[in-house]
Design an enzyme around this catalytic site. Structure first.
Site, PDB file in Angstrom:
ATOM      1  N   LYS A   1      51.707  34.074  32.337  1.00 35.55           N
ATOM      2  CA  LYS A   1      51.897  34.214  30.893  1.00 35.55           C
ATOM      3  C   LYS A   1      53.379  34.124  30.551  1.00 35.55           C
ATOM      4  O   LYS A   1      54.223  34.441  31.389  1.00 35.55           O
ATOM      5  CB  LYS A   1      51.406  35.595  30.445  1.00 35.55           C
TER       6      LYS A   1
ATOM      7  N   ASP B   1      47.576  42.176  33.403  1.00 34.21           N
ATOM      8  CA  ASP B   1      47.259  40.747  33.387  1.00 34.21           C
ATOM      9  C   ASP B   1      48.542  39.939  33.230  1.00 34.21           C
ATOM     10  O   ASP B   1      49.037  39.738  32.124  1.00 34.21           O
ATOM     11  CB  ASP B   1      46.291  40.442  32.232  1.00 34.21           C
TER      12      ASP B   1
ATOM     13  N   ARG C   1      36.721  36.891  32.102  1.00 28.90           N
ATOM     14  CA  ARG C   1      35.335  36.398  32.171  1.00 28.90           C
ATOM     15  C   ARG C   1      34.855  36.314  33.614  1.00 28.90           C
ATOM     16  O   ARG C   1      33.657  36.438  33.880  1.00 28.90           O
ATOM     17  CB  ARG C   1      35.247  35.035  31.455  1.00 28.90           C
TER      18      ARG C   1
HETATM   19  N1  BES Z   1      43.900  39.408  28.409  1.00 28.45           N
HETATM   20  C1  BES Z   1      43.973  38.120  27.856  1.00 28.45           C
HETATM   21  C2  BES Z   1      43.547  38.069  26.394  1.00 28.45           C
HETATM   22  C3  BES Z   1      44.393  38.804  25.395  1.00 28.45           C
HETATM   23  C4  BES Z   1      45.332  38.132  24.658  1.00 28.45           C
HETATM   24  C5  BES Z   1      44.201  40.147  25.155  1.00 28.45           C
HETATM   25  C6  BES Z   1      46.078  38.801  23.726  1.00 28.45           C
HETATM   26  C7  BES Z   1      44.951  40.833  24.210  1.00 28.45           C
HETATM   27  C8  BES Z   1      45.882  40.151  23.489  1.00 28.45           C
HETATM   28  C9  BES Z   1      43.062  37.156  28.614  1.00 28.45           C
HETATM   29  O1  BES Z   1      42.891  37.419  29.958  1.00 28.45           O
HETATM   30  C10 BES Z   1      43.688  35.805  28.518  1.00 28.45           C
HETATM   31  O2  BES Z   1      44.778  35.652  28.960  1.00 28.45           O
HETATM   32  N2  BES Z   1      42.982  34.875  27.920  1.00 28.45           N
HETATM   33  C11 BES Z   1      43.470  33.548  27.756  1.00 28.45           C
HETATM   34  C12 BES Z   1      42.333  32.596  27.993  1.00 28.45           C
HETATM   35  C13 BES Z   1      42.744  31.161  28.001  1.00 28.45           C
HETATM   36  C14 BES Z   1      43.584  30.857  29.200  1.00 28.45           C
HETATM   37  C15 BES Z   1      41.499  30.306  27.995  1.00 28.45           C
HETATM   38  C16 BES Z   1      43.978  33.414  26.322  1.00 28.45           C
HETATM   39  O3  BES Z   1      43.344  33.946  25.421  1.00 28.45           O
HETATM   40  O4  BES Z   1      45.016  32.810  26.141  1.00 28.45           O
HETATM   41 ZN    ZN Z   2      43.141  39.445  30.509  1.00 28.00          ZN
HETATM   42 ZN    ZN Z   3      44.411  36.572  31.188  1.00 25.91          ZN
END
Ligand code: BES
Ligand code: ZN
Ligand code: ZN
Length: 499
Positions: free
Chosen positions: A280, A273, A354
């Site tokens: 990110k 990801d 999601r």
């Molecule tokens: N895979 C990440 C969530 C995650 C964060 C897993 C840290 C393990 C450790 C997920 O896909 C993500 O990036 N979520 C975002 C959502 C936001 C953009 C609404 C997040 O949590 O920042």
């Molecule tokens: Zn993710």
């Molecule tokens: Zn993500």
């Protein structure tokens, strides 16, 4: 690791290390250790009386036997006060045992079945927890080392010694379960430790194929063209930015009658990801190779259902993809039409989990499930809310949630519930589509789950957010630094309790 169960006398057992667990605050040593100590002329009692070994949780003392008994060494490990004992304390003690035994370069050890109050757990559960701890504490990932550490072997055997008392068949049954559950977690850790340039979607499919060779398991893999035919806009939308083709895995274990409704697990399987166009930050981004933990845990659960010959039907669903920012990638503002027919405005491509789970949950409806549990490293907000010791749980069905809570307590992989109130849907409203894929500030784990709720069918449903627990910043008694595999034993224990 070879797991053996033997009955016999403690003074006569031949082993490199004899592990004895002992309570803190007990005036004397455990009754089995005392038997041994008589032959040793009180050496261990002296150690206990002197205060050098008090039995505090995970405290260890190693004593050489110098030929006085058949065991070469005795390793005393503390498990804390008797009244505070839990199955997890036992698991931790055994995790410590494995590490300590390896330090002395022994190849295996024997653990005397401790005397455990029945309120903590029946003999079977005690044996299971001991074996889980031993296997989990011995885990390392050396695949990519070229130095000598690569050749260091894992421990070869762990034997449970049953003096008179506990029933041998119960110990054997528990030990077998412990082996299956321990190995399931190690399998998940391996998959998540492999770098994303190896553990691509195609490799996840290959792993599913290997599992499909086990008893009563069938595999179906949907390819991109199948997804297009079905209209899996969520999974296709996320995969657009990657050159690796996505996959949709359906792994079916048929251990029950054909009329029995299946228990369905859906696991987020993002092999890397990057965030996509909503890239990110680079700090810790490497940890996103483990964004497939949910899917790996679902694979491990189906494999274990087969190995434990559970009399039930279980289906694992894995939407598998990379989330990358390629030239064809989904862009903020793009609208996707999901498998269920609903539309989603993608305002942040990093909220991809999601999107793929939504298609997984919609697909699950077609399987007429008894219940559906999805498991995912879904939100950073879950890490903020719960830290590293609790899995986030949200869902629509009280009895399903209570079963998960019970399984988590037993497995030492505890869940904590967050609310799933419809009021939060306000935050998911979009100006152009049925909903948007982010919920703005506040309640990030809740809005993510509420998003998923829009795609479930007429079945009891629960969602587990393992973003809080899937990666450990430091080594613990039976949890390594890095991918933890936490959630695996919870899912399998849930099935075991159901059977
Ligand atoms: N895979 C990440 C969530 C995650 C964060 C897993 C840290 C393990 C450790 C997920 O896909 C993500 O990036 N979520 C975002 C959502 C936001 C953009 C609404 C997040 O949590 O920042
Ligand atoms: Zn993710
Ligand atoms: Zn993500």
């Amino acid at each position: 690791m070879n797991i053996q169960v033997k009955s016999g006398e403690i003074t006569k057992i031949t082993t490199e290390v004899l592990v004895c667990l002992n309570y803190e605050k007990d005036k004397t040593l455990d009754k089995h250790i005392k038997t041994l100590d008589r032959t040793l002329g009180g050496q261990l009692t002296d150690l206990h009386k002197s205060g050098e070994f008090q039995g505090k949780p995970n405290q260890t003392t190693l004593v050489h036997m110098n030929g006085k008994v058949s065991a070469k060494r005795v390793l005393l490990i503390g498990v804390g006060p008797r009244e505070d004992l839990t199955l997890d304390r036992l698991r931790q003690a055994m995790g410590i045992a494995s590490k300590r035994v390896r330090q002395v370069k022994a190849k295996g050890f024997t653990c005397v079945m401790p005397d455990v109050p029945k309120s903590v757990g029946q003999t079977e559960l005690v044996a299971q927890a001991l074996v889980e701890g031993a296997i989990l504490g011995d885990y390392r990932f050396m695949e990519y080392r070229t130095d000598s550490s690569r050749n260091e072997k894992n421990l070869q055997t762990c034997t449970l010694l049953v003096p008179q008392g506990p029933d041998l068949t119960e110990v054997k049954e528990g030990a077998n379960r412990g082996k299956v559950l321990g190995e399931a977690t190690c399998f998940v850790r391996d998959l998540c430790n492999h770098p994303a340039n190896v553990m691509k979607p195609s490799r996840v499919v290959a792993e599913a194929k290997k599992i499909a060779r086990e008893s009563k398991i069938r595999l179906k893999v949907l390819e991109k063209k199948d997804m297009e035919k079905l209209g899996m806009g969520g999974l296709l939308g996320v995969s657009r930015g990657s050159i690796e083709p996505p996959a949709f895995i359906i792994l079916t274990y048929s251990g029950g009658r054909s009329t029995q409704k299946p228990i369905v697990f859906v696991g987020k399987t993002v092999t890397f990801d990057s965030g996509g166009i909503s890239l990110k930050p680079s700090e810790n981004m490497e940890q996103m190779k483990a964004d497939m933990t949910g899917g790996a845990e679902v694979l491990a659960t189906v494999r274990s259902a087969s190995r434990l010959k559970l009399p039930m039907n279980v289906i694992g669903i894995l939407p598998v993809t990379e989330n990358m920012p390629g030239g064809r990638a989904t862009k903020p503002g793009d609208v996707l039409t999901m498998l269920s027919g609903k539309t989603v405005e993608v305002q942040n491509t990093d909220a991809e989990g999601r999107l793929i789970l939504a298609d997984g949950l919609a697909y699950a409806s077609r399987l007429k499930p008894a219940c559906v549990i999805d498991i995912a490293t879904l939100t950073g907000a879950c890490v903020v809310a719960l830290g590293q010791f609790a899995i986030g749980m949200l869902g629509t069905d009280e009895s399903l949630k209570s079963d998960l809570r019970k399984a988590g307590d037993g497995a030492g992989e505890r869940v904590w519930e967050l609310p799933l109130w419809d009021e939060y849907f306000e935050q998911l409203k979009s100006d152009v589509a049925d909903m948007r894929n982010i919920g703005g500030r506040g309640g990030g784990t809740i809005t993510a789950a509420l998003f998923l709720k829009q795609f479930i069918g007429e079945y009891p449903w629960a969602h587990l957010d393992i973003a809080s627990t899937d990666w450990s910043a430091s080594e613990r008694a039976y949890v390594p630094k890095g991918p933890t595999g936490i959630g695996t034993r919870l899912l399998i224990q849930f099935l075991l309790n159901k059977s």
